[in-house]
Design a protein around this motif. Structure first.
Motif, PDB file in Angstrom:
ATOM      1  N   VAL A   1     -12.233   0.748  -6.070  1.00 42.35           N
ATOM      2  CA  VAL A   1     -10.946   0.377  -6.416  1.00 42.35           C
ATOM      3  C   VAL A   1     -10.542  -0.879  -6.185  1.00 42.35           C
ATOM      4  O   VAL A   1      -9.869  -1.608  -6.721  1.00 42.35           O
ATOM      5  N   TRP A   2     -10.584  -1.141  -4.676  1.00 42.43           N
ATOM      6  CA  TRP A   2     -10.253  -2.484  -4.168  1.00 42.43           C
ATOM      7  C   TRP A   2     -10.730  -3.618  -4.701  1.00 42.43           C
ATOM      8  O   TRP A   2     -10.390  -4.625  -4.863  1.00 42.43           O
ATOM      9  N   ALA A   3     -12.131  -3.485  -4.989  1.00 45.79           N
ATOM     10  CA  ALA A   3     -12.829  -4.613  -5.537  1.00 45.79           C
ATOM     11  C   ALA A   3     -12.408  -4.942  -7.109  1.00 45.79           C
ATOM     12  O   ALA A   3     -12.300  -5.952  -7.146  1.00 45.79           O
ATOM     13  N   ASP A   4     -12.085  -3.916  -7.682  1.00 44.36           N
ATOM     14  CA  ASP A   4     -11.651  -4.073  -9.079  1.00 44.36           C
ATOM     15  C   ASP A   4     -10.067  -4.753  -9.111  1.00 44.36           C
ATOM     16  O   ASP A   4      -9.974  -5.480  -9.999  1.00 44.36           O
ATOM     17  N   LEU A   5      -9.421  -4.460  -8.266  1.00 48.97           N
ATOM     18  CA  LEU A   5      -7.847  -4.739  -8.145  1.00 48.97           C
ATOM     19  C   LEU A   5      -7.974  -6.179  -7.604  1.00 48.97           C
ATOM     20  O   LEU A   5      -6.974  -6.870  -7.925  1.00 48.97           O
ATOM     21  N   ASN A   6      -8.442  -6.659  -6.644  1.00 47.21           N
ATOM     22  CA  ASN A   6      -8.788  -7.920  -6.041  1.00 47.21           C
ATOM     23  C   ASN A   6      -7.329  -8.219  -5.546  1.00 47.21           C
ATOM     24  O   ASN A   6      -6.934  -9.369  -5.600  1.00 47.21           O
ATOM     25  N   MET A   7      -6.916  -7.150  -4.902  1.00 50.99           N
ATOM     26  CA  MET A   7      -5.607  -7.394  -4.111  1.00 50.99           C
ATOM     27  C   MET A   7      -5.756  -7.012  -2.605  1.00 50.99           C
ATOM     28  O   MET A   7      -6.597  -6.178  -2.304  1.00 50.99           O
ATOM     29  N   SER A   8      -4.799  -7.446  -1.715  1.00 51.31           N
ATOM     30  CA  SER A   8      -4.721  -7.099  -0.391  1.00 51.31           C
ATOM     31  C   SER A   8      -4.087  -5.832  -0.232  1.00 51.31           C
ATOM     32  O   SER A   8      -3.014  -5.577  -1.078  1.00 51.31           O
ATOM     33  N   PRO A   9      -4.393  -4.969   0.770  1.00 49.83           N
ATOM     34  CA  PRO A   9      -3.603  -3.724   1.092  1.00 49.83           C
ATOM     35  C   PRO A   9      -2.058  -3.950   1.473  1.00 49.83           C
ATOM     36  O   PRO A   9      -2.008  -5.007   2.173  1.00 49.83           O
ATOM     37  N   GLY A  10      -0.938  -3.049   0.966  1.00 55.14           N
ATOM     38  CA  GLY A  10       0.039  -3.440   1.712  1.00 55.14           C
ATOM     39  C   GLY A  10       0.051  -2.613   2.998  1.00 55.14           C
ATOM     40  O   GLY A  10      -0.546  -1.336   3.033  1.00 55.14           O
ATOM     41  N   HIS A  11       0.835  -2.813   3.877  1.00 53.20           N
ATOM     42  CA  HIS A  11       0.702  -2.177   5.285  1.00 53.20           C
ATOM     43  C   HIS A  11       1.809  -1.033   5.134  1.00 53.20           C
ATOM     44  O   HIS A  11       2.995  -1.207   5.455  1.00 53.20           O
ATOM     45  N   ALA A  12       1.113  -0.102   4.883  1.00 50.48           N
ATOM     46  CA  ALA A  12       2.247   1.233   4.402  1.00 50.48           C
ATOM     47  C   ALA A  12       2.236   2.182   5.711  1.00 50.48           C
ATOM     48  O   ALA A  12       2.934   3.166   5.852  1.00 50.48           O
ATOM     49  N   VAL A  13       1.295   2.186   6.602  1.00 50.10           N
ATOM     50  CA  VAL A  13       1.392   2.907   7.758  1.00 50.10           C
ATOM     51  C   VAL A  13       0.937   1.992   8.989  1.00 50.10           C
ATOM     52  O   VAL A  13       0.776   0.897   8.875  1.00 50.10           O
ATOM     53  N   GLY A  14       1.140   2.680  10.139  1.00 45.53           N
ATOM     54  CA  GLY A  14       0.908   2.042  11.564  1.00 45.53           C
ATOM     55  C   GLY A  14       1.968   1.286  12.060  1.00 45.53           C
ATOM     56  O   GLY A  14       3.099   1.128  11.391  1.00 45.53           O
ATOM     57  N   LEU A  15       1.988   0.897  13.282  1.00 50.33           N
ATOM     58  CA  LEU A  15       2.830   0.306  14.156  1.00 50.33           C
ATOM     59  C   LEU A  15       2.925  -1.416  13.910  1.00 50.33           C
ATOM     60  O   LEU A  15       2.260  -1.944  14.563  1.00 50.33           O
TER      61      LEU A  15
END
Length: 219
Positions: A70-84
């Motif tokens: 999925v990430w390869a096909d999107l070719n987009m960076s993840p949004g930081h939705a979790v974490g400090l």
């Protein structure tokens, strides 16, 4: 090899599938990007596309074995939705599109996104930028935020939109864009040095006092 949690995935209620939220800076996208997201969701038979409160598009119901593809096909960076860390910056249309805009919130939001998105801190941080006093970016419940007036930017800090809610405090007013950016950098640096683990900016202000923060960051 990256662990599953490092791939921007969020386990869903069924305990079997995952959601991801590609990074869309300040919620501004293109028809081509929307088509790609829709095509990928259909290809992998995802359960839903959800517009989030942070102006992201969450792709929901991804099987674990499909995450990398999925990430390869999107070719987009993840949004930081979790974490400090600093999450996606929420920005209104501002002077670029809105007739009520008094300051360019999108340009400011993009600058903040480029500099701080994903920046690790003692606690999670939500930021908002509004072009006028209507504060459509929900400034009052953001850890750090700005809203525009004719004379410039007002910087606020300490908003929290959780069960124990807290309204943000005004830190400085009538700043031009470079001054506002420097002010936010100083607030973030102060928080990085003085915030306790998992402590939001607002809780830090309650612990040390607003005057202490202002003395440290107001030139």
């Amino acid at each position: 090899m990256l662990k599953l949690g490092e791939k921007g995935t969020i386990l869903q209620r069924d305990k079997e599938t995952y959601a991801i939220a590609p990074h869309i800076p300040c919620g501004v996208t293109t028809p081509e990007q929307l088509r790609t997201i829709a095509d990928v969701a259909e290809k992998y038979q995802c359960q839903a596309l959800k517009l989030t409160s942070a102006a992201r598009i969450a792709i929901v119901g991804i099987r674990e074995e499909d995450v990398d593809a999925v990430w390869a096909d999107l070719n987009m960076s993840p949004g930081h939705a979790v974490g400090l860390c600093v999450r996606s910056i929420k920005a209104c249309p501002g002077t670029q599109y809105c007739r009520l805009g008094l300051q360019d919130s999108l340009a400011m939001g993009i600058k903040l996104d480029e500099k701080f998105h994903g920046y690790e801190l003692p606690g999670k941080m939500k930021m908002g930028v509004s072009g006028c006093t209507n504060m459509c970016a929900e400034n009052c419940i953001k850890d750090i935020s700005l809203f525009g007036k004719k004379k410039g930017w007002t910087v606020m800090a300490g908003g929290i939109g959780t069960k124990k809610a807290r309204l943000a405090d005004v830190v400085a007013e009538d700043l031009d864009a470079p001054e506002a950016l420097r002010m936010i950098e100083r607030i973030i640096d102060f928080y990085a040095e003085n915030g306790q683990k998992n402590e939001r900016v607002g809780r830090m202000i309650e612990r040390i006092g607003l005057e202490t923060l202002c003395r440290a960051v107001v030139a």
